[in-house]
Design an enzyme around this catalytic site. Structure first.
Site, mmCIF file in Angstrom:
data_model
loop_
_atom_site.group_PDB
_atom_site.id
_atom_site.type_symbol
_atom_site.label_atom_id
_atom_site.label_comp_id
_atom_site.label_asym_id
_atom_site.label_seq_id
_atom_site.Cartn_x
_atom_site.Cartn_y
_atom_site.Cartn_z
ATOM 1 N N ASP A 192 -8.701 -5.206 6.661
ATOM 2 C CA ASP A 192 -8.411 -6.527 4.925
ATOM 3 C C ASP A 192 -9.669 -7.023 6.083
ATOM 4 O O ASP A 192 -10.240 -8.261 5.340
ATOM 5 C CB ASP A 192 -7.420 -7.017 4.898
ATOM 6 C CG ASP A 192 -6.813 -5.879 3.693
ATOM 7 O OD1 ASP A 192 -6.990 -4.713 3.484
ATOM 8 O OD2 ASP A 192 -5.711 -6.662 3.659
ATOM 9 N N ARG A 195 -5.344 6.860 -1.039
ATOM 10 C CA ARG A 195 -4.423 6.387 -1.381
ATOM 11 C C ARG A 195 -2.963 6.778 -1.640
ATOM 12 O O ARG A 195 -2.611 6.105 -2.624
ATOM 13 C CB ARG A 195 -4.768 4.639 -1.654
ATOM 14 C CG ARG A 195 -5.698 3.806 -0.624
ATOM 15 C CD ARG A 195 -6.301 2.048 -1.368
ATOM 16 N NE ARG A 195 -4.963 1.802 -0.817
ATOM 17 C CZ ARG A 195 -4.834 0.334 -1.495
ATOM 18 N NH1 ARG A 195 -6.153 -0.302 -1.893
ATOM 19 N NH2 ARG A 195 -4.464 -0.732 -1.116
ATOM 20 N N PRO A 196 -3.337 7.619 -1.435
ATOM 21 C CA PRO A 196 -1.620 8.053 -2.133
ATOM 22 C C PRO A 196 -0.238 7.846 -1.218
ATOM 23 O O PRO A 196 -0.294 7.065 -0.577
ATOM 24 C CB PRO A 196 -2.015 9.961 -1.468
ATOM 25 C CG PRO A 196 -2.125 9.761 -0.463
ATOM 26 C CD PRO A 196 -3.635 8.563 -0.502
ATOM 27 N N ARG A 253 -7.662 -11.672 -7.526
ATOM 28 C CA ARG A 253 -6.991 -10.292 -7.610
ATOM 29 C C ARG A 253 -6.032 -11.487 -6.115
ATOM 30 O O ARG A 253 -5.105 -11.542 -6.265
ATOM 31 C CB ARG A 253 -6.969 -9.268 -7.557
ATOM 32 C CG ARG A 253 -7.277 -8.560 -8.437
ATOM 33 C CD ARG A 253 -6.813 -7.793 -8.257
ATOM 34 N NE ARG A 253 -6.534 -6.980 -7.578
ATOM 35 C CZ ARG A 253 -6.587 -6.109 -6.620
ATOM 36 N NH1 ARG A 253 -7.393 -5.409 -6.338
ATOM 37 N NH2 ARG A 253 -5.511 -5.831 -5.566
ATOM 38 N N LYS A 298 -0.756 -13.195 -0.381
ATOM 39 C CA LYS A 298 -0.358 -12.113 -1.174
ATOM 40 C C LYS A 298 0.308 -10.722 -0.956
ATOM 41 O O LYS A 298 1.301 -10.651 -1.624
ATOM 42 C CB LYS A 298 -2.115 -11.700 -2.048
ATOM 43 C CG LYS A 298 -1.472 -10.612 -2.667
ATOM 44 C CD LYS A 298 -3.593 -10.119 -3.346
ATOM 45 C CE LYS A 298 -4.493 -8.959 -2.336
ATOM 46 N NZ LYS A 298 -3.686 -7.417 -2.516
ATOM 47 N N ASN A 299 -0.373 -10.301 -0.058
ATOM 48 C CA ASN A 299 0.389 -8.910 0.488
ATOM 49 C C ASN A 299 1.597 -8.983 1.303
ATOM 50 O O ASN A 299 2.477 -8.568 1.291
ATOM 51 C CB ASN A 299 0.267 -8.361 1.588
ATOM 52 C CG ASN A 299 -1.409 -7.864 0.623
ATOM 53 O OD1 ASN A 299 -1.604 -7.399 -0.067
ATOM 54 N ND2 ASN A 299 -2.496 -7.376 1.820
ATOM 55 N N ASP A 325 1.993 9.992 -1.156
ATOM 56 C CA ASP A 325 3.484 10.965 -0.625
ATOM 57 C C ASP A 325 4.689 10.442 0.240
ATOM 58 O O ASP A 325 5.839 11.126 0.256
ATOM 59 C CB ASP A 325 2.799 12.365 0.352
ATOM 60 C CG ASP A 325 1.448 11.440 1.469
ATOM 61 O OD1 ASP A 325 0.905 10.430 1.019
ATOM 62 O OD2 ASP A 325 1.876 12.282 2.183
ATOM 63 N N GLN A 326 4.671 9.665 1.250
ATOM 64 C CA GLN A 326 4.828 9.023 2.238
ATOM 65 C C GLN A 326 6.108 7.957 1.664
ATOM 66 O O GLN A 326 7.773 7.780 2.323
ATOM 67 C CB GLN A 326 4.085 7.953 3.397
ATOM 68 C CG GLN A 326 3.589 9.238 4.173
ATOM 69 C CD GLN A 326 3.782 10.249 5.136
ATOM 70 O OE1 GLN A 326 4.436 9.810 5.380
ATOM 71 N NE2 GLN A 326 3.220 11.073 4.461
ATOM 72 N N CYS A 337 -8.701 4.802 -5.655
ATOM 73 C CA CYS A 337 -8.734 3.197 -6.084
ATOM 74 C C CYS A 337 -10.809 3.276 -5.165
ATOM 75 O O CYS A 337 -11.025 4.307 -4.428
ATOM 76 C CB CYS A 337 -8.360 2.102 -5.256
ATOM 77 S SG CYS A 337 -7.718 1.951 -4.105
HETATM 78 C C1 UD1 Z 1 -1.356 -2.517 2.369
HETATM 79 C C2 UD1 Z 1 -1.831 -3.743 1.588
HETATM 80 C C3 UD1 Z 1 -2.962 -3.891 1.840
HETATM 81 C C4 UD1 Z 1 -3.955 -2.980 2.917
HETATM 82 C C5 UD1 Z 1 -3.414 -2.273 3.673
HETATM 83 C C6 UD1 Z 1 -3.939 -1.822 4.807
HETATM 84 C C7 UD1 Z 1 -0.740 -4.775 0.597
HETATM 85 C C8 UD1 Z 1 -0.077 -4.715 -1.158
HETATM 86 N N1 UD1 Z 1 -1.437 -3.802 0.299
HETATM 87 O O1 UD1 Z 1 -1.778 -1.478 1.493
HETATM 88 O O2 UD1 Z 1 -4.167 -5.029 1.925
HETATM 89 O O3 UD1 Z 1 -5.333 -2.796 3.052
HETATM 90 O O4 UD1 Z 1 -1.687 -2.370 4.007
HETATM 91 O O5 UD1 Z 1 -3.533 -2.310 5.750
HETATM 92 O O6 UD1 Z 1 0.332 -4.996 1.401
HETATM 93 N N2 UD1 Z 1 -1.495 7.019 3.275
HETATM 94 C C9 UD1 Z 1 -1.044 7.745 3.239
HETATM 95 N N3 UD1 Z 1 -0.439 8.081 2.149
HETATM 96 C C10 UD1 Z 1 1.202 7.132 1.443
HETATM 97 C C11 UD1 Z 1 0.783 5.731 2.197
HETATM 98 C C12 UD1 Z 1 -0.413 5.265 2.892
HETATM 99 O O7 UD1 Z 1 -1.232 9.071 2.649
HETATM 100 O O8 UD1 Z 1 2.143 7.607 0.785
HETATM 101 C C13 UD1 Z 1 -2.544 6.632 3.810
HETATM 102 C C14 UD1 Z 1 -3.645 5.240 2.812
HETATM 103 O O9 UD1 Z 1 -4.119 5.785 1.884
HETATM 104 C C15 UD1 Z 1 -4.765 5.061 3.972
HETATM 105 C C16 UD1 Z 1 -3.310 3.980 5.561
HETATM 106 O O10 UD1 Z 1 -2.242 5.531 4.767
HETATM 107 O O11 UD1 Z 1 -5.224 5.054 4.405
HETATM 108 C C17 UD1 Z 1 -2.762 3.123 5.504
HETATM 109 O O12 UD1 Z 1 -2.358 2.816 4.031
HETATM 110 P P1 UD1 Z 1 -1.503 1.924 3.576
HETATM 111 O O13 UD1 Z 1 -0.983 1.371 4.985
HETATM 112 O O14 UD1 Z 1 -0.195 2.652 3.270
HETATM 113 O O15 UD1 Z 1 -1.777 0.879 2.791
HETATM 114 P P2 UD1 Z 1 -1.198 -0.035 1.777
HETATM 115 O O16 UD1 Z 1 0.095 -0.547 1.941
HETATM 116 O O17 UD1 Z 1 -1.003 0.689 -0.010
#
Ligand code: UD1
Length: 417
Positions: A305, A122-123, A397, A22-23, A125-126, A117
């Site tokens: 996960d 889960r922002p 999902r 899926k991912n 911003d990056q 969620c």
């Molecule tokens: C992806 C996976 C999810 C997995 C997660 C961590 C997909 C579709 N989903 O989610 O299944 O649990 O990686 O391995 O691939 N963060 C920020 N700002 C940002 C982006 C992230 O603060 O702009 C923080 C998040 O809140 C979290 C951490 O960084 O605490 C890691 O998140 P991230 O790797 O971005 O998770 P996803 O890509 O959403």
């Protein structure tokens, strides 16, 4: 709303095939936005998240044609509506993955902010910071990210934390930018590598995917390609846990242990015997597992996960395990539900201390998010009597035909409408 009724106590045995990841599929489908030519995908899993993504891409003007059992052709030639509405994004956060490709190819995107969620804030911003570094003008207004750029420019981007979809979004955007982009502190997840391989077959110039520095030389255009989605390592890990907890003996087909080192190591520490074959994994579990402690972190460390599933196996293991979650601030939602089945778990900040009990007892429980739901299934498989898991739309999902696959391995499981 569908529920899953599981009668515990059956030992899992036999063979079952794993689905595409899926991912990996979610970002890879979004890559079709980067070209006007058709892109052919195989090993696409049948999941609700994939249907949501296809609806979203379809709304934008991408042509979607099914091809056989797990094939799909996406044609971005008719892209005409670079908008991801709140309705779409709220059901699936990964919708944010359209942002980078849309700005890169068409110069504009309006994508709803995902919001928080169940497992954390889960922002994004990056994702935004990276696009701004590439010269995009980004405004956040009325809950939408509105990004514009005549043509993105290569940039050096260092993300504040390792972000999987952030890395993927920026890597896709950089493919069509002018000049070189360097993403530092990049996510090293295998799904990032699968996406990079797909983009390379579409004509992108990417090196370093799988390391924490990815270099992308922008090109003017990408072209059509054919790409097979990698096997789902989290689905694979989940079935290994399910078999392990029942003292089972299973062989998972169409998968690979290549990206599951930490998970396989922990299962071996728990007492399982695991044989890795070329496209299969064979697990033989002991009568009772030993407790295993773990700490989640970005790849190649233990995946967040898989945290909930290991929590479930520790619930009935011999000994005490400490589980530390370092990625998401609220990823212990399954704990209360596991305790309803008789587990002994104590939460201290981002640590869960799990004291293994001899037996769990079936009850009605509620799925709260995708992987939390998987942990309830695993616990239910070993609990005495019947467990009814409510709100399994979360499971749908991310797990293809879960009741069918479990039943094939000998579990007593029924979907109740
Ligand atoms: C992806 C996976 C999810 C997995 C997660 C961590 C997909 C579709 N989903 O989610 O299944 O649990 O990686 O391995 O691939 N963060 C920020 N700002 C940002 C982006 C992230 O603060 O702009 C923080 C998040 O809140 C979290 C951490 O960084 O605490 C890691 O998140 P991230 O790797 O971005 O998770 P996803 O890509 O959403």
């Amino acid at each position: 709303m569908d529920k899953l009724l599981i009668e515990g106590g059956k030992v899992l045995s036999g063979e079952v095939a794993m689905s595409g990841a899926k991912n990996a599929a979610l970002p890879i489908l979004c890559a079709s936005l980067l070209t006007a030519e058709p892109v052919h995908f195989t090993n696409v899993p049948h999941l609700n998240d994939i249907s949501t993504m296809l609806r979203l891409l379809g709304d934008m003007g991408v042509g979607v044609t099914m091809d056989g059992v797990d094939g799909l052709v996406l044609n971005g030639g008719g892209l005409n509506n670079p908008v991801a509405s709140y309705e779409m994004v709220k059901t699936m956060r990964a919708s944010i993955l359209v942002l980078g490709p849309l700005v890169a190819r068409g110069g504009e995107a309006r994508v709803s902010l995902p919001g928080g969620c169940a497992i954390g804030a889960r922002p994004v911003d990056q994702h935004i910071k990276g696009l701004q570094a590439m010269g995009a003008e980004v405004k956040v207004e009325q809950g939408y990210v509105h990004a514009k750029a005549t043509r993105l420019k290569g940039a050096r981007i260092c993300t504040d934390m390792v972000t999987v979809t952030g890395t993927e979004n920026l890597m896709m955007a950089a493919c069509l930018a002018e000049g070189e982009t360097i993403i530092e502190n990049a996510a090293r997840e295998p799904e990032v590598v699968d996406l990079a391989n797909c983009l390379i077959s579409m004509g992108a110039r990417i090196s370093g995917a799988g390391t924490d520095v990815i270099r992308i030389q922008g090109v003017d255009k990408l072209h059509g390609a054919t790409h097979a989605i990698m096997p789902d390592r989290i689905e694979t890990g989940t079935y290994l846990c399910a078999a392990a907890v029942t003292g089972g003996d299973i062989r998972l087909l169409k998968t690979s242990a290549a990206y599951l080192d930490t998970v396989v190591d922990k299962l071996m520490d728990a007492g399982c015997d695991i044989t890795v074959e070329r496209d299969a994994i064979h697990l033989v579990a002991p009568k009772r597992l030993k407790a295993v402690s773990l700490r989640t972190a970005p790849y190649p460390a233990f995946p967040t996960d898989m945290q909930a599933q290991f929590m479930a196996i520790n619930c009935v293991a011999d000994g005490v395990a400490t589980i530390r979650e370092t990625i998401f601030e609220n990823r212990f939602m399954h704990v209360n539900e596991l305790m309803r089945l008789g587990a002994n778990i104590q939460i201290e900040g981002n640590n869960a201390i799990v004291r293994g009990v001899e037996r769990l007892e079936g009850a009605t429980v509620m799925a709260t998010d995708l992987r939390a739901s998987a942990s309830l299934v695993i616990a239910a498989l070993v609990a005495d009597g019947e467990t009814l898991i409510d709100r399994i739309y979360h499971l749908d999902r991310g797990y293809e035909r879960i009741e069918e696959k479990l039943a094939k391995l000998g579990a007593s499981v029924k979907r109740v409408h």
